[in-house]
Design a protein around this motif. Sequence first.
Motif, PDB file in Angstrom:
ATOM      1  N   LEU A 195      59.718  -0.229  39.636  1.00 50.81           N
ATOM      2  CA  LEU A 195      58.348  -0.375  39.152  1.00 50.81           C
ATOM      3  C   LEU A 195      57.529   0.833  39.562  1.00 50.81           C
ATOM      4  N   ILE A 196      56.620   1.248  38.692  1.00 51.37           N
ATOM      5  CA  ILE A 196      55.618   2.250  39.021  1.00 51.37           C
ATOM      6  C   ILE A 196      54.263   1.540  39.026  1.00 51.37           C
ATOM      7  N   ILE A 197      53.588   1.530  40.175  1.00 44.77           N
ATOM      8  CA  ILE A 197      52.304   0.836  40.309  1.00 44.77           C
ATOM      9  C   ILE A 197      51.206   1.864  40.483  1.00 44.77           C
ATOM     10  N   GLU A 198      50.309   1.917  39.501  1.00 45.54           N
ATOM     11  CA  GLU A 198      49.233   2.911  39.495  1.00 45.54           C
ATOM     12  C   GLU A 198      47.878   2.211  39.586  1.00 45.54           C
ATOM     13  N   PRO A 199      47.138   2.389  40.682  1.00 45.10           N
ATOM     14  CA  PRO A 199      45.784   1.812  40.759  1.00 45.10           C
ATOM     15  C   PRO A 199      44.753   2.748  40.135  1.00 45.10           C
ATOM     16  N   THR A 200      43.773   2.178  39.456  1.00 43.47           N
ATOM     17  CA  THR A 200      42.632   2.943  38.954  1.00 43.47           C
ATOM     18  C   THR A 200      41.366   2.220  39.393  1.00 43.47           C
ATOM     19  N   GLU A 201      40.218   2.785  39.076  1.00 42.34           N
ATOM     20  CA  GLU A 201      38.951   2.167  39.456  1.00 42.34           C
ATOM     21  C   GLU A 201      38.758   0.826  38.747  1.00 42.34           C
ATOM     22  N   ALA A 202      39.204   0.739  37.493  1.00 42.19           N
ATOM     23  CA  ALA A 202      38.919  -0.450  36.683  1.00 42.19           C
ATOM     24  C   ALA A 202      40.049  -1.471  36.670  1.00 42.19           C
ATOM     25  N   LEU A 203      41.297  -1.038  36.860  1.00 47.97           N
ATOM     26  CA  LEU A 203      42.436  -1.956  36.736  1.00 47.97           C
ATOM     27  C   LEU A 203      43.659  -1.370  37.433  1.00 47.97           C
ATOM     28  N   HIS A 204      44.722  -2.169  37.464  1.00 50.18           N
ATOM     29  CA  HIS A 204      46.012  -1.709  37.978  1.00 50.18           C
ATOM     30  C   HIS A 204      47.015  -1.729  36.826  1.00 50.18           C
ATOM     31  N   VAL A 205      47.836  -0.694  36.755  1.00 53.21           N
ATOM     32  CA  VAL A 205      48.847  -0.578  35.707  1.00 53.21           C
ATOM     33  C   VAL A 205      50.223  -0.593  36.359  1.00 53.21           C
ATOM     34  N   ILE A 206      51.110  -1.443  35.838  1.00 52.89           N
ATOM     35  CA  ILE A 206      52.472  -1.532  36.362  1.00 52.89           C
ATOM     36  C   ILE A 206      53.438  -1.240  35.227  1.00 52.89           C
ATOM     37  N   ASP A 207      54.311  -0.255  35.441  1.00 51.27           N
ATOM     38  CA  ASP A 207      55.299   0.128  34.430  1.00 51.27           C
ATOM     39  C   ASP A 207      56.672  -0.311  34.909  1.00 51.27           C
ATOM     40  N   VAL A 208      57.420  -0.996  34.053  1.00 43.47           N
ATOM     41  CA  VAL A 208      58.757  -1.482  34.389  1.00 43.47           C
ATOM     42  C   VAL A 208      59.785  -0.518  33.805  1.00 43.47           C
ATOM     43  N   ASN A 209      60.728  -0.055  34.633  1.00 45.09           N
ATOM     44  CA  ASN A 209      61.777   0.864  34.190  1.00 45.09           C
ATOM     45  C   ASN A 209      63.136   0.281  34.543  1.00 45.09           C
ATOM     46  N   SER A 210      64.098   0.473  33.648  1.00 38.81           N
ATOM     47  CA  SER A 210      65.411  -0.145  33.846  1.00 38.81           C
ATOM     48  C   SER A 210      66.271   0.602  34.852  1.00 38.81           C
ATOM     49  N   GLY A 211      65.984   1.890  35.122  1.00 36.58           N
ATOM     50  CA  GLY A 211      66.814   2.665  36.036  1.00 36.58           C
ATOM     51  C   GLY A 211      68.231   2.742  35.522  1.00 36.58           C
ATOM     52  N   TYR A 212      69.204   2.433  36.406  1.00 38.05           N
ATOM     53  CA  TYR A 212      70.597   2.472  35.961  1.00 38.05           C
ATOM     54  C   TYR A 212      71.178   1.070  35.757  1.00 38.05           C
ATOM     55  N   LYS A 213      70.279   0.047  35.677  1.00 36.82           N
ATOM     56  CA  LYS A 213      70.762  -1.328  35.431  1.00 36.82           C
ATOM     57  C   LYS A 213      71.394  -1.405  34.038  1.00 36.82           C
ATOM     58  N   SER A 214      72.612  -1.918  33.985  1.00 35.14           N
ATOM     59  CA  SER A 214      73.298  -2.081  32.694  1.00 35.14           C
ATOM     60  C   SER A 214      74.221  -3.284  32.782  1.00 35.14           C
ATOM     61  N   ALA A 215      73.626  -4.478  32.594  1.00 40.37           N
ATOM     62  CA  ALA A 215      74.399  -5.711  32.733  1.00 40.37           C
ATOM     63  C   ALA A 215      75.374  -5.894  31.580  1.00 40.37           C
TER      64      ALA A 215
END
Length: 518
Positions: free
Chosen positions: A312-332
Amino acid sequence: MNKELIINAHHGNVELALLEDKKLVELHHESSNTRFAVGDLYLGKVKKLIPGLNAAFVDVGYERDAFLHYTDLSPYARSILRFTQLAINNKSPEGFDFSRFRNEPEIVKTGKITEVLNGRPNVLVQILKEPISTKGPRLSCEISLPGRFVVLTPFNDIIAVSKKIHSSDERKRLQKIVEAIRPKNFGVIVRTAAEGKNTAELHDDLRTLVEMWKTMQRNLRGATPPQKILSERDRTTSILRDLLNASFNRIVVNDKNLYNDARSYIQKIAPDKQDIVSHYTGSAPVFDAFGITKQIKSSFGKTVNLDSGVYLIIEPTEALHVIDVNSGYKSASSNQEQNAVGANLEAAAEIARQLRLRDLGGIIIIDFIDMKQAEHKRAVYEAMQRYMANDRARHTILPISKFGVMQITRQRVRPEVNISTSEQCPTCRGTGKIGSSVLLTDEIEKNLQYLLKNRHSGLTLQVNPILYAFLKKGVYNQQWKWYFRYRQWINIRPDPSCQLVEYRFLDKNGEEIKLAGA
Protein backbone atom coordinates in the motif's frame (compact mmCIF):
# COMPACT_ATOMS: atom_id res chain seq x y z
CA MET A 1 -10.43 -13.24 18.80
CA ASN A 2 -7.82 -12.78 21.54
CA LYS A 3 -7.18 -9.23 22.70
CA GLU A 4 -4.11 -8.06 24.59
CA LEU A 5 -3.27 -4.64 25.99
CA ILE A 6 0.42 -3.86 26.49
CA ILE A 7 1.11 -0.72 28.56
CA ASN A 8 4.51 0.94 28.46
CA ALA A 9 5.14 3.71 31.00
CA HIS A 10 8.35 5.76 30.72
CA HIS A 11 9.46 9.31 31.58
CA GLY A 12 6.00 10.34 32.71
CA ASN A 13 4.34 9.21 29.45
CA VAL A 14 2.21 6.14 28.82
CA GLU A 15 1.96 4.20 25.54
CA LEU A 16 -0.82 1.66 25.05
CA ALA A 17 -0.74 -1.00 22.35
CA LEU A 18 -3.88 -3.02 21.61
CA LEU A 19 -3.27 -6.35 19.90
CA GLU A 20 -5.87 -8.58 18.28
CA ASP A 21 -4.61 -12.10 17.62
CA LYS A 22 -1.02 -10.81 18.20
CA LYS A 23 -1.44 -8.08 15.55
CA LEU A 24 -1.14 -4.41 16.50
CA VAL A 25 -4.42 -2.60 15.73
CA GLU A 26 -4.41 0.48 17.99
CA LEU A 27 -1.65 2.61 19.46
CA HIS A 28 -2.38 5.33 22.02
CA HIS A 29 -0.03 7.84 23.60
CA GLU A 30 -0.91 9.58 26.84
CA SER A 31 1.28 12.39 28.16
CA SER A 32 1.43 13.22 31.86
CA ASN A 33 0.23 16.75 31.09
CA THR A 34 -2.55 15.79 28.65
CA ARG A 35 -5.10 18.60 28.30
CA PHE A 36 -8.20 19.04 26.19
CA ALA A 37 -8.83 15.31 25.85
CA VAL A 38 -12.13 14.15 24.37
CA GLY A 39 -14.74 14.03 27.15
CA ASP A 40 -13.15 16.66 29.44
CA LEU A 41 -15.57 19.23 30.88
CA TYR A 42 -14.53 22.90 30.91
CA LEU A 43 -16.03 26.14 32.10
CA GLY A 44 -15.55 28.42 29.09
CA LYS A 45 -16.18 32.04 28.28
CA VAL A 46 -17.90 32.93 25.01
CA LYS A 47 -15.48 35.30 23.24
CA LYS A 48 -16.98 35.90 19.82
CA LEU A 49 -20.24 35.14 18.02
CA ILE A 50 -20.04 34.48 14.27
CA PRO A 51 -23.59 34.74 12.84
CA GLY A 52 -22.37 33.83 9.34
CA LEU A 53 -21.16 30.44 10.64
CA ASN A 54 -23.93 30.22 13.24
CA ALA A 55 -21.18 29.43 15.72
CA ALA A 56 -19.22 30.85 18.63
CA PHE A 57 -15.58 30.90 19.68
CA VAL A 58 -15.10 29.99 23.33
CA ASP A 59 -12.04 30.50 25.54
CA VAL A 60 -11.26 27.25 27.39
CA GLY A 61 -7.58 28.02 28.05
CA TYR A 62 -6.11 26.72 24.79
CA GLU A 63 -3.83 28.97 22.72
CA ARG A 64 -6.61 29.23 20.13
CA ASP A 65 -10.27 29.74 20.98
CA ALA A 66 -12.38 26.58 20.78
CA PHE A 67 -15.19 26.23 18.24
CA LEU A 68 -18.84 25.70 19.24
CA HIS A 69 -21.41 25.31 16.46
CA TYR A 70 -25.14 25.84 16.96
CA THR A 71 -25.86 22.19 16.11
CA ASP A 72 -23.63 21.14 19.03
CA LEU A 73 -25.44 23.33 21.55
CA SER A 74 -27.92 20.65 22.71
CA PRO A 75 -31.68 21.29 22.88
CA TYR A 76 -31.18 22.04 26.59
CA ALA A 77 -28.62 24.81 26.05
CA ARG A 78 -30.61 27.37 28.06
CA SER A 79 -30.90 24.90 30.93
CA ILE A 80 -27.12 24.36 30.86
CA LEU A 81 -26.50 28.13 30.96
CA ARG A 82 -28.78 28.59 33.97
CA PHE A 83 -27.35 25.50 35.70
CA THR A 84 -23.80 26.81 35.17
CA GLN A 85 -24.59 30.12 36.87
CA LEU A 86 -26.43 28.42 39.76
CA ALA A 87 -23.52 26.01 40.33
CA ILE A 88 -20.90 28.80 40.22
CA ASN A 89 -22.81 31.00 42.70
CA ASN A 90 -23.92 28.20 45.02
CA LYS A 91 -22.59 28.57 48.57
CA SER A 92 -23.18 25.02 49.80
CA PRO A 93 -20.09 22.72 49.68
CA GLU A 94 -22.32 19.85 48.51
CA GLY A 95 -24.01 21.90 45.77
CA PHE A 96 -27.73 22.20 45.17
CA ASP A 97 -30.09 19.25 44.65
CA PHE A 98 -30.02 18.63 40.88
CA SER A 99 -33.18 16.51 41.04
CA ARG A 100 -35.12 19.72 41.83
CA PHE A 101 -33.65 21.68 38.94
CA ARG A 102 -36.32 22.83 36.48
CA ASN A 103 -35.36 22.82 32.82
CA GLU A 104 -35.72 25.84 30.58
CA PRO A 105 -37.63 25.54 27.25
CA GLU A 106 -35.70 23.71 24.55
CA ILE A 107 -34.06 25.68 21.73
CA VAL A 108 -35.20 25.11 18.14
CA LYS A 109 -33.01 23.17 15.71
CA THR A 110 -33.05 25.98 13.13
CA GLY A 111 -32.29 28.80 15.55
CA LYS A 112 -29.46 31.34 15.64
CA ILE A 113 -26.40 31.28 17.90
CA THR A 114 -26.97 34.94 18.81
CA GLU A 115 -30.40 34.07 20.29
CA VAL A 116 -28.86 31.60 22.77
CA LEU A 117 -25.41 32.95 23.65
CA ASN A 118 -26.16 36.66 23.45
CA GLY A 119 -24.24 38.52 26.17
CA ARG A 120 -21.27 36.13 25.86
CA PRO A 121 -21.98 34.13 29.03
CA ASN A 122 -19.92 31.54 30.89
CA VAL A 123 -20.91 28.08 29.68
CA LEU A 124 -20.19 24.48 30.65
CA VAL A 125 -18.82 22.65 27.59
CA GLN A 126 -17.39 19.23 26.77
CA ILE A 127 -14.46 18.55 24.43
CA LEU A 128 -15.85 16.91 21.29
CA LYS A 129 -12.60 16.86 19.28
CA GLU A 130 -9.05 17.45 20.47
CA PRO A 131 -6.97 20.28 18.95
CA ILE A 132 -5.79 19.18 15.50
CA SER A 133 -3.14 20.98 13.45
CA THR A 134 -3.93 24.72 13.54
CA LYS A 135 -7.47 24.21 14.87
CA GLY A 136 -8.50 24.62 18.49
CA PRO A 137 -10.73 22.09 20.27
CA ARG A 138 -14.25 21.41 18.98
CA LEU A 139 -16.85 21.78 21.73
CA SER A 140 -20.31 20.47 22.53
CA CYS A 141 -22.98 21.30 25.07
CA GLU A 142 -24.41 17.78 24.73
CA ILE A 143 -22.97 16.77 28.11
CA SER A 144 -22.53 13.02 28.63
CA LEU A 145 -20.70 10.92 31.23
CA PRO A 146 -19.78 7.45 29.90
CA GLY A 147 -19.63 4.44 32.18
CA ARG A 148 -19.00 0.75 31.68
CA PHE A 149 -22.62 -0.19 30.92
CA VAL A 150 -24.50 3.12 30.60
CA VAL A 151 -23.97 6.72 29.55
CA LEU A 152 -25.50 9.45 31.71
CA THR A 153 -27.01 12.44 29.87
CA PRO A 154 -28.26 15.23 32.17
CA PHE A 155 -31.15 17.68 31.51
CA ASN A 156 -33.41 15.10 29.82
CA ASP A 157 -35.40 11.97 30.63
CA ILE A 158 -34.67 9.93 27.49
CA ILE A 159 -33.81 6.23 27.78
CA ALA A 160 -32.12 4.65 24.76
CA VAL A 161 -30.67 1.18 24.21
CA SER A 162 -27.73 0.44 21.90
CA LYS A 163 -28.82 -0.73 18.44
CA LYS A 164 -26.08 -3.37 18.58
CA ILE A 165 -28.22 -5.29 21.07
CA HIS A 166 -30.36 -7.15 18.55
CA SER A 167 -32.66 -9.15 20.85
CA SER A 168 -35.96 -7.30 21.29
CA ASP A 169 -36.61 -9.13 24.59
CA GLU A 170 -33.22 -8.07 25.95
CA ARG A 171 -33.79 -4.48 24.85
CA LYS A 172 -37.16 -4.41 26.64
CA ARG A 173 -35.63 -5.94 29.77
CA LEU A 174 -32.86 -3.31 29.91
CA GLN A 175 -35.38 -0.54 29.21
CA LYS A 176 -37.51 -1.60 32.20
CA ILE A 177 -34.51 -1.85 34.52
CA VAL A 178 -33.23 1.60 33.62
CA GLU A 179 -36.69 3.13 33.93
CA ALA A 180 -36.81 1.87 37.52
CA ILE A 181 -33.35 3.13 38.58
CA ARG A 182 -32.95 6.31 36.49
CA PRO A 183 -32.38 9.44 38.66
CA LYS A 184 -34.61 12.44 38.02
CA ASN A 185 -33.37 14.98 35.43
CA PHE A 186 -31.01 12.41 33.88
CA GLY A 187 -31.33 10.50 30.63
CA VAL A 188 -29.59 7.15 30.18
CA ILE A 189 -28.10 5.45 27.13
CA VAL A 190 -27.59 1.70 27.62
CA ARG A 191 -24.34 0.51 26.05
CA THR A 192 -23.76 -2.77 24.21
CA ALA A 193 -21.68 -4.08 27.15
CA ALA A 194 -24.85 -4.04 29.31
CA GLU A 195 -26.32 -7.03 27.46
CA GLY A 196 -27.08 -9.76 29.99
CA LYS A 197 -26.20 -7.64 33.04
CA ASN A 198 -28.42 -7.60 36.11
CA THR A 199 -30.04 -4.67 37.92
CA ALA A 200 -27.34 -4.43 40.61
CA GLU A 201 -24.52 -4.08 38.04
CA LEU A 202 -26.36 -1.40 36.09
CA HIS A 203 -27.32 0.43 39.29
CA ASP A 204 -23.69 0.47 40.54
CA ASP A 205 -22.50 1.91 37.24
CA LEU A 206 -25.24 4.54 37.25
CA ARG A 207 -24.52 5.50 40.86
CA THR A 208 -20.82 6.01 40.03
CA LEU A 209 -21.74 8.38 37.19
CA VAL A 210 -24.15 10.36 39.41
CA GLU A 211 -21.30 10.81 41.92
CA MET A 212 -19.12 12.13 39.07
CA TRP A 213 -21.84 14.65 38.25
CA LYS A 214 -21.96 15.77 41.89
CA THR A 215 -18.16 16.15 41.88
CA MET A 216 -18.46 18.31 38.78
CA GLN A 217 -21.09 20.47 40.55
CA ARG A 218 -18.73 20.97 43.51
CA ASN A 219 -15.85 21.86 41.17
CA LEU A 220 -18.03 24.52 39.49
CA ARG A 221 -18.63 26.36 42.80
CA GLY A 222 -16.76 29.67 42.62
CA ALA A 223 -15.00 28.69 39.37
CA THR A 224 -13.84 31.34 36.90
CA PRO A 225 -13.33 30.64 33.17
CA PRO A 226 -11.32 29.23 31.57
CA GLN A 227 -11.05 26.25 33.92
CA LYS A 228 -11.12 22.45 33.66
CA ILE A 229 -14.04 21.17 35.73
CA LEU A 230 -13.90 17.41 35.25
CA SER A 231 -11.44 15.13 33.46
CA GLU A 232 -12.28 12.10 31.41
CA ARG A 233 -10.69 9.01 32.91
CA ASP A 234 -7.09 8.49 31.78
CA ARG A 235 -6.61 6.66 28.48
CA THR A 236 -5.74 3.36 30.20
CA THR A 237 -8.97 3.04 32.18
CA SER A 238 -11.10 4.50 29.37
CA ILE A 239 -9.81 1.81 26.97
CA LEU A 240 -10.48 -0.87 29.56
CA ARG A 241 -13.95 0.56 30.14
CA ASP A 242 -14.82 0.59 26.43
CA LEU A 243 -13.09 -2.56 25.21
CA LEU A 244 -12.94 -5.08 28.06
CA ASN A 245 -14.96 -8.17 27.14
CA ALA A 246 -14.74 -11.94 27.18
CA SER A 247 -12.14 -11.98 24.39
CA PHE A 248 -9.66 -9.91 26.45
CA ASN A 249 -7.13 -12.41 27.75
CA ARG A 250 -4.09 -10.42 28.86
CA ILE A 251 -3.06 -6.98 30.10
CA VAL A 252 0.66 -6.42 30.65
CA VAL A 253 1.95 -3.33 32.48
CA ASN A 254 5.60 -2.40 33.11
CA ASP A 255 4.86 0.13 35.87
CA LYS A 256 3.94 -1.00 39.39
CA ASN A 257 1.58 1.91 40.13
CA LEU A 258 -0.23 1.55 36.80
CA TYR A 259 -0.44 -2.20 37.38
CA ASN A 260 -2.15 -1.64 40.73
CA ASP A 261 -4.52 0.95 39.22
CA ALA A 262 -5.47 -1.31 36.30
CA ARG A 263 -5.95 -4.34 38.55
CA SER A 264 -8.13 -2.44 41.05
CA TYR A 265 -10.21 -0.94 38.22
CA ILE A 266 -10.82 -4.34 36.63
CA GLN A 267 -11.55 -5.82 40.05
CA LYS A 268 -14.30 -3.23 40.36
CA ILE A 269 -15.85 -3.59 36.88
CA ALA A 270 -15.13 -7.27 36.14
CA PRO A 271 -13.88 -9.17 39.24
CA ASP A 272 -13.65 -12.47 37.36
CA LYS A 273 -11.02 -11.03 34.99
CA GLN A 274 -8.60 -9.38 37.46
CA ASP A 275 -6.05 -12.20 37.01
CA ILE A 276 -5.45 -11.25 33.36
CA VAL A 277 -3.41 -8.25 34.56
CA SER A 278 0.30 -8.95 34.97
CA HIS A 279 3.30 -6.83 35.95
CA TYR A 280 6.18 -7.00 33.46
CA THR A 281 9.63 -7.02 35.10
CA GLY A 282 11.85 -8.22 32.24
CA SER A 283 15.13 -6.52 31.33
CA ALA A 284 14.15 -5.78 27.72
CA PRO A 285 11.67 -2.94 27.01
CA VAL A 286 8.12 -4.30 27.19
CA PHE A 287 7.30 -3.25 23.61
CA ASP A 288 10.40 -5.09 22.35
CA ALA A 289 9.57 -8.20 24.38
CA PHE A 290 6.13 -8.48 22.77
CA GLY A 291 7.26 -7.60 19.23
CA ILE A 292 5.39 -4.29 19.19
CA THR A 293 8.37 -2.10 18.29
CA LYS A 294 8.95 -4.15 15.15
CA GLN A 295 5.27 -3.94 14.19
CA ILE A 296 5.31 -0.17 14.68
CA LYS A 297 8.34 0.17 12.40
CA SER A 298 6.79 -2.00 9.70
CA SER A 299 3.29 -0.48 9.91
CA PHE A 300 3.98 3.25 9.66
CA GLY A 301 5.46 5.17 6.79
CA LYS A 302 4.45 5.89 3.23
CA THR A 303 4.74 2.27 2.05
CA VAL A 304 3.19 -0.68 3.88
CA ASN A 305 4.29 -4.13 2.66
CA LEU A 306 2.18 -7.26 3.11
CA ASP A 307 3.64 -10.76 3.33
CA SER A 308 2.23 -11.83 -0.04
CA GLY A 309 3.95 -9.00 -1.93
CA VAL A 310 0.91 -6.70 -2.06
CA TYR A 311 1.83 -3.22 -0.82
CA LEU A 312 0.00 0.00 0.00
CA ILE A 313 1.03 3.59 -0.63
CA ILE A 314 -0.54 5.94 1.95
CA GLU A 315 -0.41 9.63 1.08
CA PRO A 316 -1.79 12.23 3.53
CA THR A 317 -2.95 15.63 2.26
CA GLU A 318 -4.56 18.61 3.97
CA ALA A 319 -8.06 17.63 2.82
CA LEU A 320 -7.99 13.80 2.68
CA HIS A 321 -5.91 10.63 2.72
CA VAL A 322 -5.24 8.63 -0.45
CA ILE A 323 -4.39 4.92 -0.36
CA ASP A 324 -3.13 3.15 -3.48
CA VAL A 325 -3.21 -0.66 -3.65
CA ASN A 326 -0.45 -2.39 -5.66
CA SER A 327 -0.16 -6.09 -6.40
CA GLY A 328 3.66 -6.24 -6.18
CA TYR A 329 4.78 -9.74 -7.11
CA LYS A 330 1.60 -11.49 -5.86
CA SER A 331 0.46 -14.00 -8.48
CA ALA A 332 -1.97 -16.54 -7.05
CA SER A 333 -3.11 -17.71 -10.50
CA SER A 334 -2.79 -16.95 -14.21
CA ASN A 335 -6.19 -15.24 -14.16
CA GLN A 336 -5.69 -11.48 -13.88
CA GLU A 337 -9.18 -10.85 -12.45
CA GLN A 338 -8.68 -13.46 -9.69
CA ASN A 339 -5.27 -11.98 -8.84
CA ALA A 340 -6.84 -8.52 -8.55
CA VAL A 341 -9.64 -9.76 -6.29
CA GLY A 342 -7.22 -11.66 -4.05
CA ALA A 343 -4.90 -8.68 -3.73
CA ASN A 344 -7.79 -6.29 -3.02
CA LEU A 345 -9.31 -8.52 -0.33
CA GLU A 346 -5.94 -8.83 1.40
CA ALA A 347 -5.39 -5.08 1.11
CA ALA A 348 -8.87 -4.35 2.55
CA ALA A 349 -7.98 -6.16 5.79
CA GLU A 350 -4.73 -4.21 6.14
CA ILE A 351 -6.39 -0.88 5.26
CA ALA A 352 -9.01 -1.38 7.99
CA ARG A 353 -6.17 -2.06 10.44
CA GLN A 354 -4.19 0.97 9.25
CA LEU A 355 -7.17 3.31 9.73
CA ARG A 356 -7.44 2.23 13.37
CA LEU A 357 -3.71 2.11 13.99
CA ARG A 358 -2.97 5.57 12.59
CA ASP A 359 -6.37 6.89 13.69
CA LEU A 360 -6.91 8.43 10.26
CA GLY A 361 -9.97 10.66 10.03
CA GLY A 362 -11.90 12.70 7.49
CA ILE A 363 -12.14 11.53 3.88
CA ILE A 364 -10.17 8.45 2.80
CA ILE A 365 -9.91 7.54 -0.91
CA ILE A 366 -8.79 3.99 -1.78
CA ASP A 367 -7.64 3.17 -5.30
CA PHE A 368 -8.05 -0.60 -5.54
CA ILE A 369 -6.63 -2.69 -8.38
CA ASP A 370 -9.10 -2.61 -11.28
CA MET A 371 -11.75 -5.34 -11.30
CA LYS A 372 -14.19 -5.83 -14.16
CA GLN A 373 -16.92 -7.95 -12.59
CA ALA A 374 -19.56 -6.34 -10.37
CA GLU A 375 -19.70 -9.29 -7.94
CA HIS A 376 -15.98 -8.93 -7.25
CA LYS A 377 -16.37 -5.23 -6.48
CA ARG A 378 -19.27 -6.07 -4.17
CA ALA A 379 -17.18 -8.76 -2.44
CA VAL A 380 -14.40 -6.24 -1.67
CA TYR A 381 -16.97 -3.71 -0.42
CA GLU A 382 -18.58 -6.27 1.89
CA ALA A 383 -15.17 -7.41 3.12
CA MET A 384 -14.24 -3.82 4.02
CA GLN A 385 -17.48 -3.51 6.01
CA ARG A 386 -16.64 -6.70 7.94
CA TYR A 387 -13.06 -5.64 8.63
CA MET A 388 -14.15 -2.23 9.93
CA ALA A 389 -16.92 -3.62 12.13
CA ASN A 390 -14.60 -3.48 15.18
CA ASP A 391 -13.65 0.15 14.53
CA ARG A 392 -15.09 2.27 17.37
CA ALA A 393 -14.87 5.50 15.34
CA ARG A 394 -18.04 6.38 13.42
CA HIS A 395 -17.51 5.71 9.72
CA THR A 396 -19.32 5.43 6.42
CA ILE A 397 -18.19 3.23 3.52
CA LEU A 398 -19.38 3.73 -0.06
CA PRO A 399 -19.28 0.95 -2.69
CA ILE A 400 -16.51 0.94 -5.28
CA SER A 401 -17.30 3.47 -7.99
CA LYS A 402 -17.03 2.93 -11.73
CA PHE A 403 -13.53 4.42 -11.50
CA GLY A 404 -12.45 1.60 -9.17
CA VAL A 405 -12.28 3.95 -6.16
CA MET A 406 -13.77 3.41 -2.69
CA GLN A 407 -14.64 6.39 -0.49
CA ILE A 408 -14.69 6.23 3.32
CA THR A 409 -15.41 8.92 5.87
CA ARG A 410 -14.16 8.26 9.39
CA GLN A 411 -14.72 10.28 12.54
CA ARG A 412 -11.76 12.43 13.47
CA VAL A 413 -11.63 13.28 17.19
CA ARG A 414 -7.89 13.13 17.92
CA PRO A 415 -4.73 13.98 15.95
CA GLU A 416 -3.68 11.03 13.84
CA VAL A 417 -0.81 8.83 15.06
CA ASN A 418 2.25 9.64 12.99
CA ILE A 419 5.50 7.81 13.71
CA SER A 420 8.65 8.36 11.69
CA THR A 421 10.08 5.13 10.29
CA SER A 422 13.33 6.66 9.06
CA GLU A 423 16.61 7.08 10.90
CA GLN A 424 19.85 9.00 10.37
CA CYS A 425 22.18 7.26 7.97
CA PRO A 426 25.56 6.49 9.62
CA THR A 427 27.23 6.63 6.20
CA CYS A 428 26.28 10.24 5.38
CA ARG A 429 25.99 11.33 9.08
CA GLY A 430 22.50 12.75 8.81
CA THR A 431 22.63 14.48 5.45
CA GLY A 432 20.07 11.98 4.11
CA LYS A 433 17.63 9.38 5.41
CA ILE A 434 17.13 5.68 4.77
CA GLY A 435 14.35 3.20 5.48
CA SER A 436 14.54 1.80 9.02
CA SER A 437 17.35 -0.82 9.03
CA VAL A 438 15.74 -2.84 11.84
CA LEU A 439 13.60 -4.59 9.18
CA LEU A 440 16.32 -5.10 6.56
CA THR A 441 17.02 -8.80 7.21
CA ASP A 442 13.27 -9.53 7.15
CA GLU A 443 13.01 -7.77 3.78
CA ILE A 444 15.99 -9.72 2.36
CA GLU A 445 14.54 -13.04 3.54
CA LYS A 446 11.09 -12.25 2.11
CA ASN A 447 12.61 -11.59 -1.32
CA LEU A 448 14.78 -14.70 -0.97
CA GLN A 449 11.66 -16.80 -0.31
CA TYR A 450 10.03 -15.35 -3.42
CA LEU A 451 13.05 -16.15 -5.61
CA LEU A 452 13.37 -19.71 -4.32
CA LYS A 453 9.63 -20.24 -4.77
CA ASN A 454 10.07 -19.23 -8.42
CA ARG A 455 12.79 -21.89 -8.86
CA HIS A 456 15.85 -19.66 -8.84
CA SER A 457 19.02 -21.53 -7.87
CA GLY A 458 22.69 -20.71 -7.45
CA LEU A 459 21.79 -17.34 -5.92
CA THR A 460 24.37 -14.82 -4.74
CA LEU A 461 23.57 -11.98 -2.35
CA GLN A 462 25.70 -8.82 -2.68
CA VAL A 463 25.69 -6.56 0.40
CA ASN A 464 27.65 -3.79 2.08
CA PRO A 465 30.71 -5.14 4.00
CA ILE A 466 29.14 -4.12 7.32
CA LEU A 467 25.98 -6.09 6.56
CA TYR A 468 28.14 -8.94 5.26
CA ALA A 469 29.90 -9.14 8.64
CA PHE A 470 26.54 -9.22 10.41
CA LEU A 471 25.17 -12.03 8.21
CA LYS A 472 28.38 -14.10 8.61
CA LYS A 473 28.79 -13.51 12.35
CA GLY A 474 29.07 -16.66 14.49
CA VAL A 475 29.29 -20.36 13.73
CA TYR A 476 25.54 -20.74 13.25
CA ASN A 477 25.16 -17.55 11.25
CA GLN A 478 22.36 -16.32 8.99
CA GLN A 479 23.86 -18.02 5.95
CA TRP A 480 23.70 -21.45 7.64
CA LYS A 481 20.18 -20.73 8.94
CA TRP A 482 19.07 -20.11 5.35
CA TYR A 483 20.73 -23.33 4.24
CA PHE A 484 18.94 -25.50 6.85
CA ARG A 485 15.65 -23.67 6.23
CA TYR A 486 15.61 -23.77 2.41
CA ARG A 487 18.08 -26.57 1.65
CA GLN A 488 19.99 -24.31 -0.73
CA TRP A 489 23.33 -22.62 -0.21
CA ILE A 490 23.09 -18.85 -0.68
CA ASN A 491 26.41 -17.24 -1.54
CA ILE A 492 27.01 -13.93 0.25
CA ARG A 493 29.53 -11.51 -1.22
CA PRO A 494 30.70 -8.16 0.24
CA ASP A 495 30.50 -5.24 -2.19
CA PRO A 496 31.86 -1.83 -1.07
CA SER A 497 29.78 -0.12 -3.77
CA CYS A 498 26.57 -1.09 -1.93
CA GLN A 499 25.21 1.44 0.54
CA LEU A 500 24.60 0.27 4.11
CA VAL A 501 21.05 -0.99 3.48
CA GLU A 502 21.44 -1.76 -0.22
CA TYR A 503 21.56 -5.35 -1.48
CA ARG A 504 21.37 -7.21 -4.80
CA PHE A 505 20.49 -10.78 -5.78
CA LEU A 506 22.48 -12.32 -8.66
CA ASP A 507 21.48 -15.45 -10.57
CA LYS A 508 23.80 -18.36 -11.32
CA ASN A 509 25.09 -16.47 -14.38
CA GLY A 510 26.02 -13.42 -12.30
CA GLU A 511 23.17 -11.32 -13.70
CA GLU A 512 21.27 -9.05 -11.28
CA ILE A 513 17.67 -10.09 -10.61
CA LYS A 514 15.25 -7.15 -10.59
CA LEU A 515 12.72 -7.36 -7.75
CA ALA A 516 9.23 -5.76 -7.68
CA GLY A 517 9.20 -2.49 -5.75
CA ALA A 518 13.03 -2.37 -5.66
